[in-house]
Design a protein around this motif. Structure first.
Motif, mmCIF file in Angstrom:
data_model
loop_
_atom_site.group_PDB
_atom_site.id
_atom_site.type_symbol
_atom_site.label_atom_id
_atom_site.label_comp_id
_atom_site.label_asym_id
_atom_site.label_seq_id
_atom_site.Cartn_x
_atom_site.Cartn_y
_atom_site.Cartn_z
ATOM 1 N N LEU B 102 39.932 41.507 36.919
ATOM 2 C CA LEU B 102 38.808 41.373 36.189
ATOM 3 C C LEU B 102 39.151 39.963 35.506
ATOM 4 O O LEU B 102 38.082 38.978 35.281
ATOM 5 C CB LEU B 102 38.333 42.353 35.287
ATOM 6 C CG LEU B 102 37.274 43.278 36.116
ATOM 7 C CD1 LEU B 102 37.048 44.346 35.174
ATOM 8 C CD2 LEU B 102 36.058 42.628 36.790
ATOM 9 N N LEU B 103 40.106 39.927 34.534
ATOM 10 C CA LEU B 103 40.380 38.856 34.023
ATOM 11 C C LEU B 103 40.575 37.567 34.758
ATOM 12 O O LEU B 103 40.457 36.476 34.253
ATOM 13 C CB LEU B 103 41.882 39.372 32.930
ATOM 14 C CG LEU B 103 41.594 40.080 31.899
ATOM 15 C CD1 LEU B 103 43.019 40.418 31.382
ATOM 16 C CD2 LEU B 103 40.699 39.574 30.722
ATOM 17 N N LEU B 104 41.086 37.866 35.961
ATOM 18 C CA LEU B 104 41.282 36.600 36.802
ATOM 19 C C LEU B 104 40.063 36.243 37.496
ATOM 20 O O LEU B 104 40.068 35.346 38.238
ATOM 21 C CB LEU B 104 42.149 36.891 37.960
ATOM 22 C CG LEU B 104 43.685 37.139 37.424
ATOM 23 C CD1 LEU B 104 44.795 37.739 38.344
ATOM 24 C CD2 LEU B 104 44.233 35.789 36.892
ATOM 25 N N GLY B 105 38.870 36.783 37.128
ATOM 26 C CA GLY B 105 37.525 36.286 37.425
ATOM 27 C C GLY B 105 37.162 36.903 38.806
ATOM 28 O O GLY B 105 36.261 36.617 39.260
ATOM 29 N N LYS B 106 37.572 37.912 39.257
ATOM 30 C CA LYS B 106 37.021 38.776 40.401
ATOM 31 C C LYS B 106 36.089 39.491 39.980
ATOM 32 O O LYS B 106 35.813 39.668 38.919
ATOM 33 C CB LYS B 106 38.333 39.809 40.876
ATOM 34 C CG LYS B 106 39.611 39.098 41.468
ATOM 35 C CD LYS B 106 39.390 39.018 42.915
ATOM 36 C CE LYS B 106 40.847 38.908 43.585
ATOM 37 N NZ LYS B 106 41.589 37.946 43.220
ATOM 38 N N THR B 107 34.926 39.756 41.128
ATOM 39 C CA THR B 107 33.925 40.660 40.465
ATOM 40 C C THR B 107 34.330 41.967 40.533
ATOM 41 O O THR B 107 35.504 42.570 40.813
ATOM 42 C CB THR B 107 32.923 40.394 41.855
ATOM 43 O OG1 THR B 107 33.693 41.355 42.936
ATOM 44 C CG2 THR B 107 32.687 39.120 42.268
ATOM 45 N N ARG B 108 33.365 42.657 39.883
ATOM 46 C CA ARG B 108 33.704 44.051 39.267
ATOM 47 C C ARG B 108 34.025 44.858 40.611
ATOM 48 O O ARG B 108 34.958 45.708 40.870
ATOM 49 C CB ARG B 108 32.521 44.878 38.721
ATOM 50 C CG ARG B 108 33.155 46.138 38.090
ATOM 51 C CD ARG B 108 31.825 46.263 37.063
ATOM 52 N NE ARG B 108 32.052 45.625 35.907
ATOM 53 C CZ ARG B 108 33.195 45.854 34.804
ATOM 54 N NH1 ARG B 108 33.721 46.896 34.843
ATOM 55 N NH2 ARG B 108 33.028 45.142 33.651
ATOM 56 N N ARG B 109 33.362 44.605 41.775
ATOM 57 C CA ARG B 109 33.542 45.326 42.929
ATOM 58 C C ARG B 109 34.888 45.102 43.702
ATOM 59 O O ARG B 109 35.623 45.961 44.181
ATOM 60 C CB ARG B 109 32.412 44.838 44.135
ATOM 61 C CG ARG B 109 32.507 45.664 45.425
ATOM 62 C CD ARG B 109 31.534 44.900 46.335
ATOM 63 N NE ARG B 109 30.157 45.030 45.882
ATOM 64 C CZ ARG B 109 29.292 46.007 46.517
ATOM 65 N NH1 ARG B 109 29.915 46.722 47.374
ATOM 66 N NH2 ARG B 109 28.280 46.118 46.186
#
Ligand SMILES: Nc1ncnc2c1ncn2[C@@H]1O[C@H](COP(=O)(O)OP(=O)(O)O)[C@@H](O)[C@H]1O
Ligand SMILES: [Mg+2]
Lengths: 218, 346
Positions: B102-109
């Motif tokens: 998440l911190l790396l900018g991935k979506t929650r899914r």
């Protein structure tokens, strides 16, 4: 009593509405103001002790004194509801900023450090980790502040604005028991209801807290 | 590769936590930092991801000085596991593991999908995904900690006493799983422990620290056991290090004698597999058998346990193909020792 209520329900309802307004508006303002102040007490460790001391002093000022002197300081009219709102906001801030600071300080440093090691920057760590973890403590403080505000509003009746407290003064002036009893019952009910609502909110937003050792704060 | 170049750390109080440390932790290997408490292991580890800044010297990851890099970005590329796992109490197991993606900018899914996969990898059933850390045992929390560190597939992992807080039986299991995981993943790992046995068991390399933040010795576990540089290291690795060092050599070069040389009759079944020794009319079972791939330690153990002092070697098909007698083994170990001493001289 029923007789009194049906004859005076508009007065009683107006008093109740004012009581809710005078007690809860300071809670809202105080909560919003306390978050940053409490955080400063953690961000800058030297600030913590002055903060605790000032909060302690403010909280110990008798409410009647505050109600009476605020108009002098603020230049408001003696009968302005703003006096009550400001006074109760001061109490709320005094109580909650310390609670926020204590709650944040109580976050296990292992948790904070592992957040840092994961690559959180300071602000996101505060919002995503530290504040949520401190929330049970903060909400416990909010319950105390809310109940305390609801009982303090009545004191305002002594200077002419006090929600349900006005029913007390009215009863005393008329040597009449009903309004006093109704005032007491309503303010107890109001305090209980507000407390219950906060507990429910607490359950909903911190579902994890009941698994913590010691069983959480609810 | 993680390189320490003459790194010194002096804390504000004035104590020297790390003293002129230079070492290289090889890529894809697990290096274990071991030593008594307070000798600067954690400090060394934390300088790699800049949780602690060195007083002087440099630390490089694959040739890049960490000092020049953005702290948060650097850390998102380095997995970190600590003793009590340090899980976020307010997040579910799944969301704990999803943290770095998440911190790396991935979506929650996406982050949760990656997290679920990792949980499986560390041996936690999907039913744990929705629980909170407080609902897990210490061993399970530690697994989640490992999964969380691995979730963004970082090339480098730092582990500070990751297995110290769990009981020995659970620790044993975690060790086994972790070694298997590392075999698959081949991360560059720096791990801290105060337990020399754990260091020798898990480490491809071991860095032994002594009081005052000095590196006493850096080498493979076998080098440490067989050639400790001084009394401190010798004492620290323990008294039975001679025996333990046998774990690292296989029986491939160990000469064997014919099956008839055992001093008693070796009874075989019709397929040629050893059954036992005929002693005074009864057949006593062999203590077990070994292959060329087994360790010298196992051979020694078999020879000691055998009713006739002889270890039996079998081939890949399980048929007996040679014997190692007690005294032959002793002779072999003596020449092995002399050969190593000579190698060290040279
Ligand atoms: N934040 C700190 N401030 C001051 N001294 C510290 C700090 N952290 C560790 N030290 C000191 O540095 C030395 C090494 O500590 P550490 O790296 O934690 O050792 P280890 O992990 O090997 O037990 C110890 O003497 C410790 O007291
Ligand atoms: Mg340590």
């Amino acid at each position: 009593m029923i007789q009194y209520l049906s004859n005076n329900h508009e007065v009683v309802l107006a008093a109740l509405r004012q009581h809710i307004y005078l007690a809860l508006l300071p809670i809202l303002i105080g909560f919003v103001v306390s978050l940053p102040i409490g955080y400063l007490g953690v961000r800058f460790p030297w600030f913590y002790h002055p903060l605790v001391n000032v909060c302690g002093v403010l909280y110990s000022i008798p409410s009647l004194a505050l109600f009476v002197f605020l108009p002098v300081i603020l230049g408001t009219k003696i009968l302005a509801p703003a006096n009550i709102v400001v006074a109760l906001t001061i109490y709320t801030v005094a109580l909650l900023s310390r609670t926020v600071a204590d709650g944040l300080r109580a976050v296990d440093p292992i948790v904070t450090q592992s957040a840092t090691a994961m690559g959180y920057r300071r602000t996101r760590r505060l919002l995503d980790v530290e504040l949520p973890v401190a929330l049970p403590v903060i909400l416990a403080g909010l319950r105390v502040a809310t109940v305390s505000n609801i009982s303090l509003v009545s004191v305002g009746a002594l200077i002419g604005i006090g929600g349900l407290g006005q029913l007390f003064t009215r009863g005393f002036q008329l040597f009449y028991l009903e309004p006093i009893i109704i005032g007491i019952i309503l303010s107890v009910l109001l305090a209980g209801l507000a407390d219950l609502i906060i507990v429910l909110i607490q359950r909903a937003v911190t579902p994890w807290a009941r698994f913590q050792r010691g069983g959480g704060t609810a | 590769m993680i390189t320490f170049e003459d790194v010194v750390k002096i804390y504000p109080g004035g104590s020297t936590a790390v003293d002129h440390l230079s070492m290289e932790l090889p890529t894809g290997k697990m290096t274990v930092l071991v030593g008594p408490s307070g000798c600067g292991k954690t400090t060394s580890l934390r300088m790699i991801n800049r949780m602690v800044e060195p007083t002087s010297g440099r630390i490089l990851i694959d040739g890049r000085d960490v000092a020049g890099q953005d702290e948060a970005l650097l850390r998102r590329g380095i997995g970190y596991v600590i003793q009590h796992a340090g899980l976020f109490p307010h997040k579910t197991v799944l969301d704990n593991v999803a943290t770095v993606p998440l911190l790396l900018g991935k979506t929650r899914r996406e982050a949760r999908a990656a997290a679920l996969e990792l949980l499986e990898r560390v041996g936690l059933a999907a039913e744990f995904a929705g629980r909170y850390p407080a609902q897990l045992s210490g061993g399970q929390q530690q697994r989640v900690g490992v999964a969380r560190a691995l979730a963004a597939d970082p090339p480098v992992m730092l582990m500070d006493e990751p297995f110290s807080a769990v009981d020995p039986v659970v620790r044993e299991g975690l060790h086994r799983e972790f070694l298997r995981l590392q075999q698959d993943l081949g991360k560059t790992i720096a791990m801290v422990t105060h337990d020399i046995d754990e260091a020798i068991k898990l480490g491809d390399r071991v860095a032994v620290f002594r009081q005052g933040g000095h590196l006493a010795q850096f080498g493979t576990p076998q080098e440490l056991l067989e050639q400790p540089v001084d009394d401190f290291v010798a004492e620290f690795v323990g008294r039975d290090r001679g025996l333990r060092s046998l774990s690292f050599d296989t029986a491939a070069d160990l000469p064997v004698s014919p099956l008839t040389d055992g001093g008693a009759e070796l009874v075989l079944d019709e397929a040629g597999r050893p059954v036992g020794w005929r002693l005074g009319g009864v057949v006593q079972p062999t203590a077990g058998v070994f292959t060329k791939a087994d360790s010298l330690r196992m051979v020694t153990d078999l020879a000691i346990m055998s009713p006739v002092g002889v270890a039996v070697r079998v081939g890949a098909d399980g048929t007996a193909d040679g014997l190692v007698r007690h005294h032959d083994l002793v002779d072999f170990l003596a020449t092995r020792r002399d050969r190593r001493a000579a190698e060290q001289e040279a």
